[in-house]
Design a protein around this motif. Structure first.
Motif, PDB file in Angstrom:
ATOM      1  N   GLY A  97     -43.662  48.154 -25.364  1.00  0.00           N
ATOM      2  CA  GLY A  97     -43.977  46.911 -24.675  1.00  0.00           C
ATOM      3  C   GLY A  97     -43.025  46.627 -23.535  1.00  0.00           C
ATOM      4  N   LEU A 141     -42.422  38.310 -26.453  1.00  0.00           N
ATOM      5  CA  LEU A 141     -43.065  39.337 -27.278  1.00  0.00           C
ATOM      6  C   LEU A 141     -42.357  39.475 -28.620  1.00  0.00           C
ATOM      7  N   ALA A 150     -42.474  47.226 -29.910  1.00  0.00           N
ATOM      8  CA  ALA A 150     -42.494  46.241 -28.833  1.00  0.00           C
ATOM      9  C   ALA A 150     -41.366  46.490 -27.841  1.00  0.00           C
ATOM     10  N   CYS A 175     -43.525  38.871 -32.581  1.00  0.00           N
ATOM     11  CA  CYS A 175     -43.325  39.833 -33.671  1.00  0.00           C
ATOM     12  C   CYS A 175     -42.789  39.158 -34.925  1.00  0.00           C
TER      13      CYS A 175
END
Length: 302
Positions: A228, A77, A224, A81
């Protein structure tokens, strides 16, 4: 819960703030401070934790496996980004999302939220995070960088003493071999200095670099990490069949802000230190709200 969070975050802010004040007033060799923490204090901390904490093998393997899978997905993830950024910057975004603060924030908050049983489970995750951090961090910055051979990257990983301290601690526990009392006390003294020194390292960098750059990507990486991360942990925990208590501790751990150790590793490998420090600062500030929200929502999982 906000009162509990403030009792945890206020000391963090105080120690890092004193480091920033010192760095803004006097020249400090930050590389030496980082290496002192990375090569001496951190190994002492992980050895001390392994020798002192009761860990059940089956539970440790289950939680440790869940952590490593969550770590891998969070790294991916973070890599997303940093899409379109220079190579080292993209790797730094990946580390910023994938390496979180399961120690000096994750442990006390787990204790406040779930009591002693939650603290013991969080300690298992803390040990897993140490192994994951010092395996994945160096590999992330070394593999495929500047045409380096994979053996060079392997040597970079194996030269970090935290991994050897982990192996030593596990061997001593499995063989039921106690360290001499004097040696145990010495390791404990070094371990107690680790967390304050890590926070000072962050403050020293912030004091020298000034206020963080609040770019859209830094906000994205912080989101995130804080949003996330726990969502990924929820999915991983469900997929691996974790029970209520273990699942809750895994989610809470993954909701922590970026670890200062990510900054130490980035500095050691001449990566984009500024990006990592920016995400650490912003995610730590925002975590006051997001961690409280996660703790509030966790009982509904049961």
């Amino acid at each position: 819960m906000f009162q509990a969070l403030s009792s945890v975050l206020l000391p963090v802010i105080l120690v890092a703030g004193l480091g920033a004040l010192l760095s803004s007033r006097f020249p400090v060799d930050q590389g030496t401070v980082s290496r002192l923490t990375l090569y001496l204090l951190s190994p002492a901390l992980v050895l001390d934790v392994i020798l002192r904490t009761p860990v059940k093998v089956g539970e440790a393997l289950h939680l440790g496996g869940a952590y490593l899978l969550t770590l891998g997905l969070c790294l991916a993830l973070g890599w997303a980004c940093g899409w379109g950024q220079p190579n080292l910057t993209r790797r730094s975004y990946s580390a910023s999302v994938g390496i979180w603060n399961s120690g000096n924030m994750g442990l006390p908050i787990a204790l406040f939220a779930f009591g002693q049983s939650g603290f013991e489970r969080a300690t298992v995750l803390f040990l897993a995070s140490f192994v994951g951090m010092y395996l994945v961090g160096p590999a992330l910055y070394s593999l495929g960088r500047g045409g380096a051979h994979w053996l060079d990257s392997l040597r970079d990983v194996l030269r970090l003493p935290a991994l050897w301290a982990t192996g030593l601690g596990l061997a001593l526990r499995l063989l039921h071999v106690p360290l001499p009392e004097g040696l145990t006390r010495g390791v404990s003294l070094l371990a107690q200095a680790t967390l304050p020194m890590i926070l000072l390292t962050l403050g020293l960098h912030l004091g020298a670099a000034g206020w963080p750059r609040l770019t859209p990507r830094v906000w994205l990486a912080s989101a995130a990490r804080l949003v996330g991360g726990p969502l990924i942990a929820l999915g991983v925990g469900r997929a691996l069949g974790l029970d209520g208590a273990n699942l809750a501790v895994l989610i809470l751990s993954a909701a922590m802000p970026t670890a200062v150790n990510a900054l130490l590793i980035a500095r050691e490998y001449d990566a984009d230190v500024g990006t990592v420090a920016d995400v650490i600062t912003l995610s730590t500030v925002l975590s006051v709200v997001t961690i409280a929200a996660v703790v509030t929502l966790l009982p509904r999982l049961g």
